[in-house]
Write a protein that holds these residues in place. Structure first.
Motif, PDB file in Angstrom:
ATOM      1  N   LYS A 176      -4.669   3.737   8.963  1.00  0.00           N
ATOM      2  CA  LYS A 176      -3.605   2.838   9.495  1.00  0.00           C
ATOM      3  C   LYS A 176      -2.977   2.466   8.114  1.00  0.00           C
ATOM      4  CE  LYS A 176      -6.622   1.546  13.237  1.00  0.00           C
ATOM      5  NZ  LYS A 176      -7.403   0.336  13.844  1.00  0.00           N
ATOM      6  N   THR A 177      -1.818   2.074   8.338  1.00  0.00           N
ATOM      7  CA  THR A 177      -0.961   1.265   7.173  1.00  0.00           C
ATOM      8  C   THR A 177      -0.058   0.634   7.720  1.00  0.00           C
ATOM      9  OG1 THR A 177       0.806   3.266   7.091  1.00  0.00           O
ATOM     10  CG2 THR A 177      -1.086   3.427   5.651  1.00  0.00           C
ATOM     11  N   PRO A 178       0.490  -0.412   6.947  1.00  0.00           N
ATOM     12  CA  PRO A 178       1.548  -1.366   7.448  1.00  0.00           C
ATOM     13  C   PRO A 178       2.727  -0.458   8.079  1.00  0.00           C
ATOM     14  CG  PRO A 178       0.632  -2.136   5.560  1.00  0.00           C
ATOM     15  CD  PRO A 178       0.308  -0.907   5.568  1.00  0.00           C
ATOM     16  N   ALA A 179       3.229   0.412   7.147  1.00  0.00           N
ATOM     17  CA  ALA A 179       4.345   1.433   7.276  1.00  0.00           C
ATOM     18  C   ALA A 179       4.146   1.772   8.889  1.00  0.00           C
ATOM     19  CB  ALA A 179       4.730   2.425   6.470  1.00  0.00           C
ATOM     20  N   ASN A 180       3.230   2.059   9.664  1.00  0.00           N
ATOM     21  CA  ASN A 180       2.981   2.772  10.837  1.00  0.00           C
ATOM     22  C   ASN A 180       2.723   1.476  12.027  1.00  0.00           C
ATOM     23  OD1 ASN A 180       3.371   5.099  12.269  1.00  0.00           O
ATOM     24  ND2 ASN A 180       0.876   5.001  12.560  1.00  0.00           N
ATOM     25  N   ILE A 212      -0.829  -1.149  -1.189  1.00  0.00           N
ATOM     26  CA  ILE A 212      -0.210  -0.200  -0.583  1.00  0.00           C
ATOM     27  C   ILE A 212       0.438  -0.452   0.778  1.00  0.00           C
ATOM     28  CG2 ILE A 212      -0.671   2.166   0.522  1.00  0.00           C
ATOM     29  CD1 ILE A 212      -0.591   2.480  -2.548  1.00  0.00           C
ATOM     30  N   TYR A 213       1.753   0.247   0.855  1.00  0.00           N
ATOM     31  CA  TYR A 213       2.339   0.165   2.137  1.00  0.00           C
ATOM     32  C   TYR A 213       2.218   1.021   2.786  1.00  0.00           C
ATOM     33  CZ  TYR A 213       6.339  -0.721   5.053  1.00  0.00           C
ATOM     34  OH  TYR A 213       7.302  -0.888   6.175  1.00  0.00           O
ATOM     35  N   ASP A 214       2.304   2.637   2.182  1.00  0.00           N
ATOM     36  CA  ASP A 214       2.316   3.620   3.070  1.00  0.00           C
ATOM     37  C   ASP A 214       1.519   4.956   2.087  1.00  0.00           C
ATOM     38  OD1 ASP A 214       2.040   5.333   5.242  1.00  0.00           O
ATOM     39  OD2 ASP A 214       4.342   5.938   5.133  1.00  0.00           O
ATOM     40  N   VAL A 215       0.930   5.676   2.698  1.00  0.00           N
ATOM     41  CA  VAL A 215       0.453   6.990   2.230  1.00  0.00           C
ATOM     42  C   VAL A 215       0.834   8.298   2.852  1.00  0.00           C
ATOM     43  CG1 VAL A 215      -1.407   8.397   1.492  1.00  0.00           C
ATOM     44  CG2 VAL A 215      -1.476   5.722   1.102  1.00  0.00           C
ATOM     45  N   THR A 266       3.400   4.857  -1.266  1.00  0.00           N
ATOM     46  CA  THR A 266       4.581   3.930  -1.339  1.00  0.00           C
ATOM     47  C   THR A 266       3.746   2.424  -1.353  1.00  0.00           C
ATOM     48  OG1 THR A 266       5.695   5.134   0.087  1.00  0.00           O
ATOM     49  CG2 THR A 266       6.338   2.839  -0.120  1.00  0.00           C
ATOM     50  N   PHE A 267       4.261   1.692  -2.334  1.00  0.00           N
ATOM     51  CA  PHE A 267       3.640   0.290  -2.610  1.00  0.00           C
ATOM     52  C   PHE A 267       4.163  -0.840  -1.968  1.00  0.00           C
ATOM     53  CE2 PHE A 267       2.431   3.070  -5.927  1.00  0.00           C
ATOM     54  CZ  PHE A 267       1.000   2.643  -6.414  1.00  0.00           C
ATOM     55  N   GLN A 268       4.016  -2.036  -1.900  1.00  0.00           N
ATOM     56  CA  GLN A 268       4.527  -2.935  -1.172  1.00  0.00           C
ATOM     57  C   GLN A 268       5.594  -3.444  -1.808  1.00  0.00           C
ATOM     58  OE1 GLN A 268       3.438  -4.331   1.712  1.00  0.00           O
ATOM     59  NE2 GLN A 268       1.345  -4.021   1.998  1.00  0.00           N
TER      60      GLN A 268
END
Length: 269
Positions: free
Chosen positions: A76-80, A107-110, A136-138
């Motif tokens: 899970k990531t914030p981007a999703n 980290i914002y997304d991988v 992808t970083f914050q």
């Protein structure tokens, strides 16, 4: 874009007349003790998983391999919007690098197998290459990750290939690229990271706060076992909290050793 270097017996064989046990040995095994190279097999086709978003990489690394251990997991990531999503990695080292990134608050997304480029190899032939990871970083900074073992990284041909891949990668794809030595992720380090990742998926904020406060109050604590009688909560909760706090970089421990009740731990910083 810039690059940051970092650098037995055959059961089907007929018995011999003299009963010599070596007559059962496959010829291949007399000189090469590595596993047999298996023929290519089709990709594993994953059906729809309820509640989990599908894998969206540019390349599916799930085919059979004689040497690489493929790893699938949900993340899970914030981007999703923190929805579970399927990840597929080429090796356990690649999975460990990704999991370490996913546990970072920066980290914002991988992205897994996010981009395929064509580069010219040393023979001048156009060769496709799919990047391992895109972080992808914050802050919005995007970083491609190239994961390879040191034995390969030491070869001049690999250095030239990395530079050719970098030159073939569109500048808009990422802000920079790093090379990660997979050998830095020992088996024990990988196992510890995988356990942290699993325990972070079952948060216990109360236990984490109690353990961290206990560490600040009792500065003489050097071993996890010393926390158990002082924390005032169940031993299992203390143990799991230590893993989560190490993942959050609030506690420190040697990740290349087994993290258990006799492990040395300390406050970060």
């Amino acid at each position: 874009m810039s690059i940051i270097p970092k650098h037995f017996c055959n059961p089907d064989a007929p018995p011999s007349g003299n009963g010599d046990p070596m007559s059962f040995v496959i010829e291949h095994d007399e000189w090469n003790h590595q596993p047999h190279r298996l023929p290519k097999d089709s990709k594993i086709k994953m059906g729809e998983i309820y509640g989990v978003d599908p894998y969206d990489g540019r390349r599916d690394p799930s085919g059979r391999s004689s040497w690489a251990q493929k790893v699938f997991f949900a993340y899970k990531t914030p981007a999703n919007d923190w929805r579970p999503k399927l990840a597929k990695t080429e090796s356990v080292a690649e999975a460990a690098v990704a999991i370490q990134a996913l546990m970072s608050p920066d980290i914002y997304d991988v992205g897994f197998q996010p981009l395929t480029v064509n580069f010219k190899d040393e023979t001048g032939k156009n060769t496709p290459y799919t990047h391992d990871l895109l972080l992808t970083f914050q802050t919005g900074h995007r970083r491609l990750v190239f994961v390879r073992y040191e034995r390969s990284l030491r070869k001049p041909a690999t250095e030239r290939a990395i530079q050719a891949i970098l030159d073939a990668t569109p500048r808009a794809a990422a802000d920079d690229m790093i090379v990660v030595n997979a050998g830095d992720y020992t088996r024990q380090r990988r196992d510890n990271l995988f356990r942290m990742f699993k325990l972070c998926a079952t948060p216990d904020e109360e236990a984490d706060a109690i353990v961290l406060r206990t560490m600040h109050v009792h500065r003489s604590i050097y071993v996890m076992n010393d926390l158990f009688p002082r924390a005032g909560i169940e031993q299992s909760r203390v143990f799991q909290a230590c893993y989560r706090l190490i993942a959050a970089r609030k506690l420190i421990a040697n990740l290349d050793h087994v993290i258990w009740e006799h492990s040395r731990i300390g406050l970060m910083g």
